[in-house]
Scaffold this active site. Structure first.
Site, PDB file in Angstrom:
ATOM      1  N   CYS A  85       0.793  -1.292   0.138  1.00 39.63           N
ATOM      2  CA  CYS A  85      -0.032   0.033  -0.136  1.00 39.63           C
ATOM      3  C   CYS A  85       0.851   1.248  -0.093  1.00 39.63           C
ATOM      4  O   CYS A  85       1.456   1.615  -1.106  1.00 39.63           O
ATOM      5  CB  CYS A  85      -0.742   0.016   1.209  1.00 39.63           C
ATOM      6  SG  CYS A  85      -2.489   1.156   1.051  1.00 39.63           S
ATOM      7  N   HIS A 202      -3.603  -5.395   0.894  1.00 39.93           N
ATOM      8  CA  HIS A 202      -2.826  -5.656   2.157  1.00 39.93           C
ATOM      9  C   HIS A 202      -3.097  -7.108   2.346  1.00 39.93           C
ATOM     10  O   HIS A 202      -3.823  -7.598   3.111  1.00 39.93           O
ATOM     11  CB  HIS A 202      -3.683  -4.992   3.245  1.00 39.93           C
ATOM     12  CG  HIS A 202      -3.504  -3.448   3.292  1.00 39.93           C
ATOM     13  ND1 HIS A 202      -2.412  -3.097   4.108  1.00 39.93           N
ATOM     14  CD2 HIS A 202      -4.099  -2.624   2.527  1.00 39.93           C
ATOM     15  CE1 HIS A 202      -2.540  -1.703   3.954  1.00 39.93           C
ATOM     16  NE2 HIS A 202      -3.460  -1.262   3.241  1.00 39.93           N
ATOM     17  N   GLU A 204      -1.192  -8.492   4.748  1.00 38.75           N
ATOM     18  CA  GLU A 204      -0.989  -9.100   6.161  1.00 38.75           C
ATOM     19  C   GLU A 204      -2.420  -8.992   6.956  1.00 38.75           C
ATOM     20  O   GLU A 204      -2.270  -9.410   7.973  1.00 38.75           O
ATOM     21  CB  GLU A 204      -0.148  -7.861   6.723  1.00 38.75           C
ATOM     22  CG  GLU A 204      -0.757  -6.347   6.969  1.00 38.75           C
ATOM     23  CD  GLU A 204      -0.853  -5.522   5.715  1.00 38.75           C
ATOM     24  OE1 GLU A 204      -1.153  -4.439   6.134  1.00 38.75           O
ATOM     25  OE2 GLU A 204      -0.537  -6.193   4.638  1.00 38.75           O
TER      26      GLU A 204
END
EC number: 6.3.5.3
Length: 226
Positions: A85, A202, A204
């Site tokens: 990002c 994202h 994660e």
């Protein structure tokens, strides 16, 4: 292995990255950008957030932090680097990868789940997937539209450096499946080495089982296989 997660003023996904990596038993350490890279750094994450409030352009100020010279040197030596990002914006602004991320076609901040098609399965970041596999990963950005001039885009495609493309649940690309207007539906790309990658979604945030999905685990496992 110690993955350094670089925290800039305005980073807000550094702890998410740390928790996700540690869940995978990958040692991780949050590093303040002014302190430089630890000597035992074997991997680097440029996390999401709004470094320096996205002043000028997303990632433009953080890219000029002295630590980024260390990151470029480490990347040239084969240390795996992942930008997510805002970290993807920093990566492009630092010339770790080609192109740039700019204002979404909608001119709005978009926070939603999207589908990604895995374009290659022979890189550290995608080895856990099959080529053509579709995964679901969240986005949260206002400047996520990938832009690059046509000549360099042709080179990027010819060199097979596209990692992920936005698609629908069946793996089909097109305007309706592209959340931000990125050229060629590009969501993630490689640098000159396949150990360097940036992506706007994202991974994660879909690594821990308690959030309902682990589709992003394979990306972070790139630090194990790079």
């Amino acid at each position: 292995m110690t993955v350094a997660i670089i925290r800039f003023g305005g980073s807000n996904c550094d702890r998410d990255a740390e928790r996700a990596l540690e869940h995978l038993d990958i040692d991780a350490e949050i590093v303040w950008h002014e302190d430089g890279l630890p000597e035992d750094t074997t991997g680097i994450v440029l996390p999401g957030g709004f470094s320096y409030g996205d002043y000028l352009r997303g990632g433009a100020m953080a890219a000029r932090s002295p630590i980024m010279a260390e990151v470029r040197e480490a990347a040239a030596d084969g240390v795996p680097v992942l930008g997510v990002c805002n970290g993807a914006q920093v990566g492009c602004e630092s010339d770790l990868t080609e192109g740039a991320f700019t204002t979404n076609e909608s001119a709005r901040f978009q926070c939603e789940h999207v589908y990604l098609r895995v374009e290659r399965d022979d890189t550290p970041w995608t080895a856990a997937y099959d080529e053509g596999e579709v995964i679901e990963v969240p986005i949260a950005h206002g400047e996520g539209r990938y832009e690059i001039d046509d000549d360099r885009l042709a080179e990027l495609e010819d060199e097979d450096r596209v990692l992920f493309r936005y698609c629908d649940e069946n793996g089909e690309t097109g305007p309706e499946a592209n959340p931000n207007g990125s050229k060629h539906d590009i969501a993630g790309i490689l640098g000159d080495r396949d150990t360097v990658a940036v992506l706007m979604p994202h991974p994660e945030r879909v690594t821990l089982p308690d959030v309902g999905s682990t589709d992003g685990q394979g990306v972070l496992r790139g630090f194990e296989s790079a």
